[in-house]
Scaffold this active site. Structure first.
Site, PDB file in Angstrom:
ATOM      1  N   ASN A  29       0.844  -1.200   0.000  1.00  0.00           N
ATOM      2  CA  ASN A  29       0.000   0.000   0.000  1.00  0.00           C
ATOM      3  C   ASN A  29       0.879   1.249   0.000  1.00  0.00           C
ATOM      4  O   ASN A  29       2.109   1.143  -0.008  1.00  0.00           O
ATOM      5  CB  ASN A  29      -0.974  -0.021   1.183  1.00  0.00           C
ATOM      6  CG  ASN A  29      -0.233  -0.067   2.504  1.00  0.00           C
ATOM      7  OD1 ASN A  29       0.519   0.836   2.836  1.00  0.00           O
ATOM      8  ND2 ASN A  29      -0.423  -1.152   3.249  1.00  0.00           N
ATOM      9  N   ASP A  49      -4.468  -5.958   5.284  1.00  0.00           N
ATOM     10  CA  ASP A  49      -5.530  -6.714   5.957  1.00  0.00           C
ATOM     11  C   ASP A  49      -5.562  -8.166   5.500  1.00  0.00           C
ATOM     12  O   ASP A  49      -5.929  -9.047   6.251  1.00  0.00           O
ATOM     13  CB  ASP A  49      -6.882  -6.048   5.694  1.00  0.00           C
ATOM     14  CG  ASP A  49      -6.998  -4.730   6.450  1.00  0.00           C
ATOM     15  OD1 ASP A  49      -6.546  -4.687   7.616  1.00  0.00           O
ATOM     16  OD2 ASP A  49      -7.509  -3.746   5.887  1.00  0.00           O
ATOM     17  N   LYS A 102       7.723 -17.891 -10.202  1.00  0.00           N
ATOM     18  CA  LYS A 102       6.985 -16.802 -10.843  1.00  0.00           C
ATOM     19  C   LYS A 102       5.793 -17.383 -11.616  1.00  0.00           C
ATOM     20  O   LYS A 102       5.956 -18.347 -12.372  1.00  0.00           O
ATOM     21  CB  LYS A 102       7.915 -16.033 -11.785  1.00  0.00           C
ATOM     22  CG  LYS A 102       7.250 -14.837 -12.407  1.00  0.00           C
ATOM     23  CD  LYS A 102       8.163 -14.093 -13.357  1.00  0.00           C
ATOM     24  CE  LYS A 102       7.381 -12.990 -14.050  1.00  0.00           C
ATOM     25  NZ  LYS A 102       8.086 -12.453 -15.203  1.00  0.00           N
TER      26      LYS A 102
END
Ligand code: CTP
Length: 406
Positions: free
Chosen positions: A212, A281, A291
């Site tokens: 974030n 969260d 990958k």
């Protein structure tokens, strides 16, 4: 400006680190201090009074026979005006002189003549590593501290003499921070503060993840403010590229699970926990160890998530917090209805103090505005730099700490 209204006498003694004193002088002035430079004769071999006068904007004093003061007592006048005397660089010889109370030049005379309870003496030693490690220097250092001087420490690394080790002078900006910290009220002396800061990174595969926009700046500012206030500080930081505040122990973590484990461990010796981290969260239910590749079919990968543990709530429910030995402070990053959300979140997290802010108005910025919510109600901290808010918050926390039983 952090040193507005402060008058610093900057003493220079003989050493190659005098070149750093020019930058230090400039940095002190930029932070709002007035600076009076006093140099020994030996310092004059390394840097000229002309340079120091230009940077401090005041004539330099370098002789006890200087007759500029009406009463001809520069050592008295200069030391009475000072909020602090900072000797940077302080040579091994000058430390020995201070220790013995010798007073055969203006600077040592002034240090001896200073009102010892009113004018602190801060010392930034600078010397070759062998001189620093010598038992005589170490003995002098210990005794100077007993006599009330504040030793600002030394740097480690390459030295002008070509050797490597302890003893070089701290960098000008490090000394500036130490001087600023010195003047902050020690409202958290004896406390051990744990801060979580920054975002977390939840890996999807070895090259991708979810994170974030938290910059970590508020948490880092709080860690710095707590350290300035006299606390021992541990900062558990998610992935951010911010410099570690001076004197703070930093532990870098990546995911919410890493942060939880580290925070729970560190909380066992903390007396204050401040959770500023923007913890993810959710995390991907499975982290692929290779990958994830496109297979050419146009199909997108199906990600499912699991909820991360709530670090703040976990620590706030620990026996240590419930017994009153650990004071927990939460943050709330909201986009709207700050008061209602912060009030509800404080109760949900089980913490005595919750600090609300508007996420989009603070992420990445150098300033912020806070809303403090406790059992008694809410109060606002108007927009200011994050460091100023952090210092105000530290004072608010200190005022809320349970008084120790005597
Ligand atoms: N926090 C935490 N661990 C989590 C989530 C949040 O320690 N897994 C802490 C944050 O550091 C902050 C407080 O809890 O001090 C509130 O974080 P915030 O993201 O505002 O709230 P959430 O608990 O995530 O609630 P919501 O998403 O409903 O706003």
């Amino acid at each position: 400006m952090d040193l507005s209204g402060k008058h610093i006498v900057l003493g220079l003694t003989g050493g190659i680190a005098c070149y750093k004193a020019a930058e230090l002088c400039r940095a002190l002035v930029k932070e709002g201090a007035t600076v009076q430079v006093v140099m020994t004769e030996a310092a004059g071999q390394f840097i000229t009074p002309v340079t120091m006068q230009a940077l401090s904007n005041r004539p330099v004093y370098d002789s006890q026979w200087d007759a500029r003061e009406d009463n001809n007592m520069a050592h008295i006048i200069l030391s009475r005006e000072a909020d602090a005397i900072l000797i940077a660089p302080c040579s091994a010889d000058f430390m020995a002189k201070l220790l013995h109370g010798r007073a055969d030049d203006l600077l040592s005379l002034m240090c001896l003549a200073r009102p010892i309870d009113k004018v602190p003496l801060l010392i930034a030693p600078a010397m070759n590593r062998e001189m620093w490690a010598h038992p005589a220097t170490q003995r002098n250092l210990a005794q100077l501290q007993v006599d009330g001087s504040v030793i600002l420490g030394v740097g480690v690394g390459d030295q002008a003499c070509g050797e490597t080790g302890d003893g070089r002078m701290l960098e000008p900006l490090e000394l500036l921070q130490d001087v600023i910290a010195f003047f902050q009220p020690k409202v958290l002396a004896g406390q051990h503060v744990l801060v979580t800061a920054g975002p977390t990174f939840e890996a999807i595969d070895p090259v991708r993840g979810i994170t974030n926009l938290s910059s970590g700046k508020m948490g880092f500012a709080i860690a710095r403010a707590a350290q300035e206030a006299g606390a021992t500080v541990t900062l558990v930081a998610g992935p951010v590229s911010l410099p570690t505040p001076r004197g703070v122990t930093r532990i870098d973590v990546k995911s919410a699970s890493n942060m939880l484990q580290t925070a729970v461990e560190c909380a066992q010796k903390a007396s204050i926990f401040i959770a500023t981290a923007a913890v993810a969260d959710w995390r991907p239910a499975q982290e692929s160890d290779q990958k994830i590749k496109k297979d050419g079919s146009g199909q997108t990968p199906q990600l499912s998530f699991v909820e991360n543990a709530d670090i703040l709530a976990t620590v706030a429910q620990s026996a240590r917090a419930r017994s009153g030995a650990l004071f927990c402070v939460g943050f709330a990053a909201e986009s709207h209805d700050l008061l209602a959300h912060a009030t509800a979140k404080r109760i949900r997290k089980g913490v005595p103090l919750l600090v609300g802010n508007i996420g989009p108005a603070t992420f990445g910025k150098d300033d912020n505005a806070l809303l403090l919510v406790d059992a008694a109600g809410a109060s606002e901290m108007p927009r200011n730099s994050k460091l100023v808010l952090a210092r105000q918050l530290v004072a608010e926390i200190a005022a809320r700490l349970p008084t120790p039983l005597h």
